[in-house]
Structures are given as structure tokens and as C-alpha cells.
Design an enzyme around this catalytic site. Structure first.
Site, PDB file in Angstrom:
ATOM      1  N   VAL A 196      40.381  42.361  33.026  1.00 15.96           N
ATOM      2  CA  VAL A 196      39.982  41.654  34.251  1.00 15.96           C
ATOM      3  C   VAL A 196      38.557  41.103  34.154  1.00 15.96           C
ATOM      4  O   VAL A 196      37.803  41.444  33.247  1.00 15.96           O
ATOM      5  CB  VAL A 196      40.107  42.575  35.484  1.00 15.96           C
ATOM      6  CG1 VAL A 196      41.535  43.043  35.655  1.00 15.96           C
ATOM      7  CG2 VAL A 196      39.180  43.782  35.363  1.00 15.96           C
ATOM      8  N   GLU A 197      38.206  40.243  35.108  1.00 17.87           N
ATOM      9  CA  GLU A 197      36.886  39.603  35.206  1.00 17.87           C
ATOM     10  C   GLU A 197      36.493  38.882  33.917  1.00 17.87           C
ATOM     11  O   GLU A 197      35.340  38.895  33.500  1.00 17.87           O
ATOM     12  CB  GLU A 197      35.806  40.628  35.585  1.00 17.87           C
ATOM     13  CG  GLU A 197      35.814  40.974  37.063  1.00 17.87           C
ATOM     14  CD  GLU A 197      34.551  41.686  37.505  1.00 17.87           C
ATOM     15  OE1 GLU A 197      33.518  41.578  36.821  1.00 17.87           O
ATOM     16  OE2 GLU A 197      34.594  42.352  38.558  1.00 17.87           O
ATOM     17  N   GLY A 198      37.471  38.246  33.291  1.00 19.22           N
ATOM     18  CA  GLY A 198      37.248  37.573  32.021  1.00 19.22           C
ATOM     19  C   GLY A 198      37.646  38.500  30.894  1.00 19.22           C
ATOM     20  O   GLY A 198      36.919  39.418  30.552  1.00 19.22           O
TER      21      GLY A 198
ATOM     22  N   ARG B  17      29.652  40.423  37.354  1.00 13.79           N
ATOM     23  CA  ARG B  17      29.989  41.000  36.049  1.00 13.79           C
ATOM     24  C   ARG B  17      28.946  42.033  35.617  1.00 13.79           C
ATOM     25  O   ARG B  17      29.224  42.895  34.799  1.00 13.79           O
ATOM     26  CB  ARG B  17      30.046  39.888  34.985  1.00 13.79           C
ATOM     27  CG  ARG B  17      31.360  39.140  34.913  1.00 13.79           C
ATOM     28  CD  ARG B  17      31.496  38.450  33.574  1.00 13.79           C
ATOM     29  NE  ARG B  17      32.640  37.553  33.565  1.00 13.79           N
ATOM     30  CZ  ARG B  17      32.547  36.231  33.630  1.00 13.79           C
ATOM     31  NH1 ARG B  17      31.356  35.667  33.710  1.00 13.79           N
ATOM     32  NH2 ARG B  17      33.621  35.476  33.602  1.00 13.79           N
TER      33      ARG B  17
END
Length: 833
Positions: free
Chosen positions: A505-507, A383
């Protein structure tokens, strides 16, 4: 007067003891001494009259003396607190525990402590690349950017061309993360971040196909956790691009709550390649999987069960990760999703009763059930790199394009960038470009030196993508009709299309802001809270109490020190806040961040202490506290950037703009948390400590915004520094290169254009279609022949810059897939049947 002096001395002693975190015996001694001096009249010679009030005056000293006795303190304070916390706090689940333990803490803990260590921040290396990394950035990355035709990719073909795929494979773009030992480039996180960012500034679609293999996926997981056999077989193939990986985590029912996935595997015996072997029968249904339609290797997350205990780990083993070739029997890859109409491959995958050998688990049998920990550890670093790099590049590109367009485009006789209405979004672009690049660089440097900043990574993901959303909207507003008409010359549309994907995306940002950054971040980064929770959850209550006591007492001392420290620094306006040595030009801002950190620590500490396990449900509170923490971190990074850049005096207005607005946003976020805090007495206390003189921070004045924009619209070092590490071309046949050429000409012609405007206002020249007004200006002696040629050159370039594309009706028919498919087919169910 002597009584007043005595009172002031007493207050000063109390503040000093609290802020220095004095021990209870020291407190008891000091309060006893003060009480004795007051009662005996040593200051003014008038002893206090003996009576009830005299006795009451000794109670604080007596109470502190009694509490200085360890046994008394334990029975009266520590044990009741221990029992209360032990009974009220919900037990931390295994997946929560793994998420909390994933990654590392660093400067985020400094901010939670209220006393940031500036030397620790300064010790983070500036942007440094090896000669090999710099050559790759200047060579293959630059060449790749020149190859990209964004319009052709995202509209005409809706696919990444094979020549692009071949190039990124051949040059090693897909193996930047893989070590040289296993055939990859072994680049640092900083280099990966800059390479991804540069590609993103040219094409988000192409950046995505490079980003995914270098982010969370089979390559990183195998590199970190794979067996020697898996590493030797897969990593060289991944590095060379002989294998294209994807990673399937998200499913129709498990998005943000990925730990609740319904995809399962059962340990059993089966036949593989003609012989019986121990393996797993897997059932899964995943969607939104980037690179899936192109992938040859599928990384798969599922929950593993072992009904017969064949692995000796019990029945419910837990989340497990496996690597499966996509041509393996039973593996299905569906047709394409079209996220926001993007061209990068994305689609569903599913399988039913797919048998895989047990050694296809990433890391082998030993890592069965360890998948969630593996994912969290990789995400904590991932992240920090992928999306912050592309978002920072996107913001810098929006700034470079918009400042050029704003200087070239003229209305009302002047460049629109000089109009206050346009100046406002341009100033936001300057601020966001400076801040996000500063945060990106510092966070990537942390990862490069081995840290896995889970909290800061989550913070950077949501902040950078949200600020990119604002930047794209600001750029669209500045460009007006030029920005909304798509076509080969539109350099904004790809970013505008892709923003929602980065947000999601990615949380997804709502989750990342309200739950991960603060709710989990407070547990992870608070200097005492997580250790207290571990102590109270010790299965042996006696041992738990022994562990709890020193941590709890330190926590109480910490809380008292921050409360008094916050009040002191707020009353004194941050004048005595800590600043690093030789921070010329920004010492005052360092002191204000120190002061703000004290305020944040007080509110954060009271929030976790009073809301406890209910903190996750108070997501408006946690979201505002995440915003406050973000402003502190980004501002600290901006101050470090100014120093790393050599403290260029010309950048001072930009730093002042960033600091003033950042502190103002911090104040508002913290005030929002306080004003809505559900415990009334704590709300009053926090207001008293944090805002004893009211809200003191104000947004930056218009003067600073004007100065910052003036610097950004002028070709030169400041503009280049603000937009560094993105793709810049001066090819006039490229729409962004045309901007650069036209900007330089427009700046050179500005004085001449003023002469022309004066002639038009004086009615010497009429400017209408069909009239050679430049020639008329020469004939009227308003300008010279040389100046006329310059104006003609600028007019021709300006006309090309502001022109928009147009098409025949047949050309605008959508180039989507030849047939649509139902939702059921998209998620795989119908196709599986």
C-alpha cells in the site's frame, strides 16, 4: 626531484581548485602560472626546450583563458548544451510536474550535493512530546492496547469489536491530525507516529483503523484545502468519530499509475434535494479501499471534464477530489476484501451517473482540477508517518519478543540466543530496530516542524517495510515451531500476515524504490537539475537560455568538484571528511558518510546527465541508487540518534555494527549501479573515482554482532532503549507479558542451570519425563533447595512460553464470510447491474 615536487604541486593545485569550485578566471590564472614556472625552469633552473611540445603545453592555459570570456563560453559550450538538452528531454507532464513540486527538500538535497551539512541534521529536534501528547501516549493509548485481543479480532471475529471502535472515537484517536480549532487533538507528527506505532505493536488491525483517518483521506484534505463550510461541518464530526472516512484512489486499472485513472465526472446541471443546481455526474469503480465497508464519508478521486465549459476552465479540468456521504443515492459499497485475511475493513466502491453538487469538491470550485497536486502534497508527508511508524514498531516488537524467547528457550544445554546460528538473525534484528527507529524519529520530527519530505518519505516507506519483512522472517526463524503454530498465544502471526499489506500500500515498494525515491528524487533533490529542466522548457528560448546559463555553469563546477572530491576522499580513506564538532565516539563514521556522499553524488550526477529522460526505464540502476541513498540517510539518522540519546557508551557496539554494515551495503548498491551502467566510458570513470583502491568497506565482524546481541538479550536499559515506544506488559496472563516475566526468571536462574547441566553430564542426575530431576539434583547436593525452587519456577514459565495452541477439529473451520462472491461482484460490476 624538483620535477617530481613540481608535479605534486601541480596535482595539489588542481585538486584544490576543483574541490573549492574555483571560477574559470582563477583556473586560467593558476594553470598559466604553473605552465610558466614549468616552461621557464624556475624550479630547477632548466627551461623546457622550445618546440611543438612546448606550444602544446600552453594549450590548457590558453583554452581556459578563452573560455573565461563570457561571450565565447556561451557560444562554444552553453548554447550547444542548451540546444542538446532542449531537444532530447521529453516534456514533463502536468502530473509529473505536480508530483515533483509537491513536498519539500531538506537533508536529502544535502546527500545529493555530496557535502552533507551536519549542523542541518543536528538541528532536527530529537523526540519531544508535549505534556498532553505524552499523557495520551501513556494513558488512552496504553489502555487501548490492554483492551485488544489480537487472536479474537483477526481469527474469531475477523472484525474490529464495537467496544474498540467506541473507545477510539470517544478518546479522539480518529482526530489526532485535525487541529484543536476544528475539534481535533492537533497532535504533532511525532506524537501521531509514536501513538500509531504503539498500537501497531499490539495489533496491526486496530492500528489501521486509527491510521487511515489520520493519514491521506478526507480529514487531512479538508483541513488543508477545504472551504470554510466544509471545515466547520465535517472536521468536528470526523474528530469525534461521528463520521468514518475512507479515500478511494486505487481502481482495477489504476494502481501504481494512479494518474491514469478511468473514473470520470462531467460538469452538468441536475437536481439535488429538490432543486436544480450546478454539479457533477460521476462514474467510478474503486477497490482495495480501507475502511470503505465501515465508512460514512467517501473521499473520491476522479478525472473531471466540463464539455460546456460551465466552470470556465476548459474541457479537461483534470484530477479532482470530492467528499460524498456514503448514503448518497447511487453510492455503492461492496462486500469485504480480505487482504491477507486481515480484520480491518477493506472493500470496493462504485457508482454510475451519481450526481453530486459542485460544492462537494474538496475546496470548492477553485480546487477543481487540483486533485493530483493535493494528493501528492499530502502523500509527501503521509508516507513519512503512517507506515514507517508501524514498521518501526513491528521491528522493535520482533526484537523484544525474539531476544526474550532466545534467552528463555534452551537447547544443547544453553539458551539458543547464545548459539551463533541464532545470534545471526538476532543481530539483524538489533541493527534494523536501531536504524529504522532512528530514521522514523528524524523524519517525523521534520514533518512536525512543517517539512513535507517527499523523497525521504518515499525512502522511509519502502525501507522500513522491507526491513520489517526481514525482521518478521528472522523472528519466525528464531521461534521455529513456536512461531508457525497460530493461536491465542502466538504473538508473531498478526505481523506475519500483515507484512505484505505494508509492502503493497501507499505506493508498492517496487515502484517506490525504482521510480519515486531516485528517478523523481534526483530531479527534486539535485541542486541544479530541476532548475535546468525548467529553464530548457521555457517557451521563450532566449529567456530560457538566460536562465539556463548560470545554473548550467554552476552544475559543471559542482560536477568537477564532486569528481575530484570523491577521488581525494577515496584515496585518503575519508580521513579528511567533515565531521560535526564534539561527535565523540562517532566522528569517524561521520567522515565515512561524508566520503560516501561524495561517491553517491558523482554516480547520481553522471546518471541523470547521461541517461536523462531514459532514467525511468533503467529501473535496476535507479533501484540500486535508491538503496545507496537509503543507506546514507538511515546511517546519518543513526549517528544523530546516538547523539540524541546522550552518547551512551554501552551502545557503541550497536552503532559500530550499524555503521559498518550500512557502509558495506551502500558500497555494494553503488557498485551494482556502476557495474551495470550502460555507458562504457562513464562506467570506467566512475570506477576510477569511486573505487581507486578497490572496494574498501567490509561487513561488521562477528565480534560486533555478538556484543550487540549480548546487550539485547539482557534485561535493562539497552534492551529497553532498542525497543522503546512499543506496548510492553508484565502481565503473565498475556503471552508477551509472560515472555517478560520468564526472561527475568531465566536470567536469574542461569548460574543454577549451569550447575544442573554439570550434574547431568556427570551422570549424577537423569533428566527424563517421569523423573524429578530437580529433586535428584538437590539430593545429590548439586544445587540447594532455594536454587531448586528457582529452577522449578523457571521450568514452569519456560513450559508455558514454548507451548503452542491446539484445537478441536470443529474449532479450526475458517471463519470467513458466510458466502464467497465472484470477482465481478467484488469489484462492483455485477452488483451494479
Amino acid at each position: 626531484m624538483s620535477q617530481l615536487i613540481m608535479a605534486l604541486v601541480a596535482i595539489a593545485v588542481v585538486f584544490l581548485l576543483a574541490m573549492r569550485r574555483a571560477s574559470l578566471p582563477v583556473w586560467a590564472g593558476a594553470v598559466t602560472a604553473l605552465t610558466f614556472v614549468w616552461q621557464t625552469g624556475l624550479v630547477d633552473g632548466v627551461p623546457a626546450p622550445f618546440g611543438l611540445w612546448s606550444l602544446i603545453g600552453w594549450l590548457p592555459a590558453i583554452a581556459l583563458a578563452v573560455l573565461s570570456v563570457p561571450e565565447v563560453r556561451r557560444s562554444l559550450i552553453v548554447e550547444p548544451a542548451y540546444r542538446a538538452i532542449r531537444s532530447s528531454l521529453p516534456k514533463i507532464s502536468e502530473t509529473e510536474q505536480q508530483a515533483l513540486e509537491a513536498g519539500t527538500i531538506g537533508f536529502d538535497a544535502e546527500l545529493f550535493s555530496g557535502r552533507p551539512d551536519w549542523n542541518r541534521l543536528r538541528a532536527v529536534p530529537p523526540i519531544v512530546l508535549t505534556a498532553e501528547e505524552q499523557a495520551f501516549l501513556d494513558g488512552p493509548t496504553e489502555e487501548l492496547c490492554r483492551m485488544i485481543d489480537d487472536w479474537q479480532i483477526r481469527t474469531r471475529e475477523r472484525e474490529i469489536p464495537e467496544e474498540i471502535w467506541s473507545f477510539v472515537k470517544e478518546k479522539g484517536f480518529l482526530g489526532m491530525l485535525i487541529s484543536k480549532q476544528h475539534g481535533g487533538l492537533g497532535f504533532s507528527a511525532q506524537a501521531q507516529s509514536l501513538i500509531l506505532g504503539k498500537i501497531s505493536s499490539r495489533s496491526p488491525d486496530v492500528a489501521t483503523i486509527v491510521m487511515v483517518p489520520n493519514s491521506l483521506g478526507p480529514g487531512e484534505l479538508i483541513e488543508k484545502y477545504g472551504t470554510p463550510e466544509q471545515k466547520s461541518h465535517y472536521l468536528p464530526r470526523l474528530a469525534r468519530g461521528e463520521e468514518i472516512p475512507c479515500f478511494a484512489l486505487t481502481g482495477p486499472t489504476s494502481g501504481s499509475d494512479a494518474a491514469s485513472m478511468r473514473d470520470v465526472g462531467y460538469v452538468t446541471r441536475g437536481v439535488h434535494e429538490g432543486r436544480e443546481t450546478l454539479g457533477i455526474r460521476v462514474i467510478w469503480e474503486k477497490r482495495y479501499i480501507t475502511l470503505a465497508p465501515k465508512a460514512t464519508l467517501l473521499g473520491l478521486a476522479f478525472r473531471l471534464f466540463d464539455p460546456e465549459n460551465l466552470l470556465g476552465k476548459g474541457e479537461d479540468i483534470g484530477i479532482t477530489l470530492a467528499i460524498i456521504p456514503t448514503n448518497h443515492p447511487g453510492v455503492n459499497i461492496g462486500r469485504r476484501h480480505l487482504p491477507c485475511g486481515a480484520a480491518f475493513p477493506n472493500g470496493p466502491t462504485w457508482g454510475k451517473d451519481v450526481f453530486i453538487p459542485i460544492d462537494w469538491i474538496i475546496g470548492g470550485q477553485a480546487m477543481a482540477g487540483q486533485g493530483w497536486r493535493m494528493l501528492m502534497e499530502c502523500l509527501s508527508a503521509g508516507r513519512s508517518i503512517s507506515l514507517p511508524s508501524s514498521a518501526a514498531a513491528g521491528i522493535k516488537a520482533m526484537l523484544r519478543f525474539s531476544t526474550a524467547y532466545g534467552r528463555i528457550r534452551r537447547q544443547f544445554g544453553l539458551p539458543i540466543a547464545r548459539m551463533e546460528g541464532v545470534e545471526e538473525p538476532l543481530a539483524r534484528l538489533v541493527e534494523n530496530a536501531y536504524l529504522v527507529e532512528a530514521g522514523r524519529a528524524v523524519t517525523a520530527a521534520m514533518v512536525t516542524r512543517g517539512e513535507k519530505p517527499a523523497v525521504l518519505g518515499a525512502l522511509m516507506k519502502y525501507q522500513s517495510t522491507e526491513r520489517m519483512r526481514q525482521a518478521v522472517n528472522d523472528a519466525m526463524d528464531v521461534h521455529g515451531g513456536r512461531g508457525i503454530c497460530d493461536g491465542p498465544t502466538n504473538y508473531l502471526q498478526s505481523a506475519y500476515q500483515m507484512v505484505p499489506i505494508a509492502i503493497t500500500v501507499e505506493g508498492a515498494n517496487i515502484l517506490t524504490r525504482t521510480l519515486i525515491t531516485f528517478a523523481q528524487g534526483a530531479l527534486r533533490s539535485h541542486p541544479y537539475l530541476y532548475r535546468e529542466l525548467q529553464a530548457v522548457q521555457n517557451p521563450d528560448p532566449k529567456q530560457g537560455l538566460e536562465l539556463f546559463e548560470p545554473i548550467f555553469l554552476d552544475h559543471v563546477s559542482f560536477s568537477v568538484a564532486n569528481a575530484f572530491g570523491a577521488l581525494f576522499h577515496n584515496l585518503t580513506g575519508g580521513l579528511f571528511g567533515a565531521a560535526p564538532p564534539k561527535a565523540f565516539g562517532v566522528e569517524g563514521w561521520y567522515r565515512q558518510v561524508w566520503r560516501a556522499s561524495h561517491n553517491f553524488a558523482v554516480v547520481a550526477d553522471l546518471s541523470v546527465a547521461l541517461l536523462g529522460g531514459g532514467l525511468k526505464m533503467k529501473q535496476k540502476i535507479t533501484g540500486r541508487l535508491a538503496d545507496a541513498l537509503s543507506e546514507l540517510y538511515l546511517l546519518a539518522c543513526a549517528l544523530k540518534r546516538f547523539e540524541d540519546d546522550g552518547r551512551p557508551e554501552v551502545d557503541q557496539p550497536i552503532v559500530d555494527l550499524v555503521a559498518r554494515n550500512g557502509l558495506y551495503r551502500f558500497q555494494n548498491a553503488l557498485a551494482g549501479a556502476i557495474d551495470n551502467f550502460p555507458v562504457a566510458w562513464a562506467r570506467v570513470l566512475m570506477r576510477l573515482l569511486v573505487f581507486p583502491l578497490g572496494r574498501r568497506f567490509r561487513p561488521a565482524p562477528d565480534r560486533l554482532a555478538r556484543e550487540a546481541v549480548k546487550l539485547a538479550i539482557q534485561p535493562g536499559t539497552v534492551r529497553d532503549r532498542l525497543t522503546r515506544y512499543i506496548y510492553v506488559t508484565r502481565d503473565p496472563n498475556d503471552p508477551t507479558g509472560l515472555l517478560e516475566v520468564a526472561l527475568e526468571k531465566a536470567v536469574a536462574a542461569e548460574e543454577t542451570e549451569k550447575k544442573l547441566e554439570r550434574a547431568i553430564r556427570a551422570a549424577q542426575v537423569r533428566r527424563f519425563h517421569g523423573i524429578d530431576w530437580i529433586g535428584d539434583a538437590v539430593r545429590q547436593h548439586a544445587i540447594s533447595e532455594t536454587e531448586a525452587q528457582l529452577l522449578r519456577d523457571v521450568e514452569a514459565l519456560r513450559e508455558k512460553v514454548i507451548a503452542v495452541d491446539h484445537f478441536d477439529p470443529a474449532e479450526v473451520k475458517p471463519h470467513y464470510m458466510s458466502t464467497s462472491h465472484s470477482i465481478q461482484a467484488a469489484n462492483g460490476k455485477a452488483a451494479a447491474e
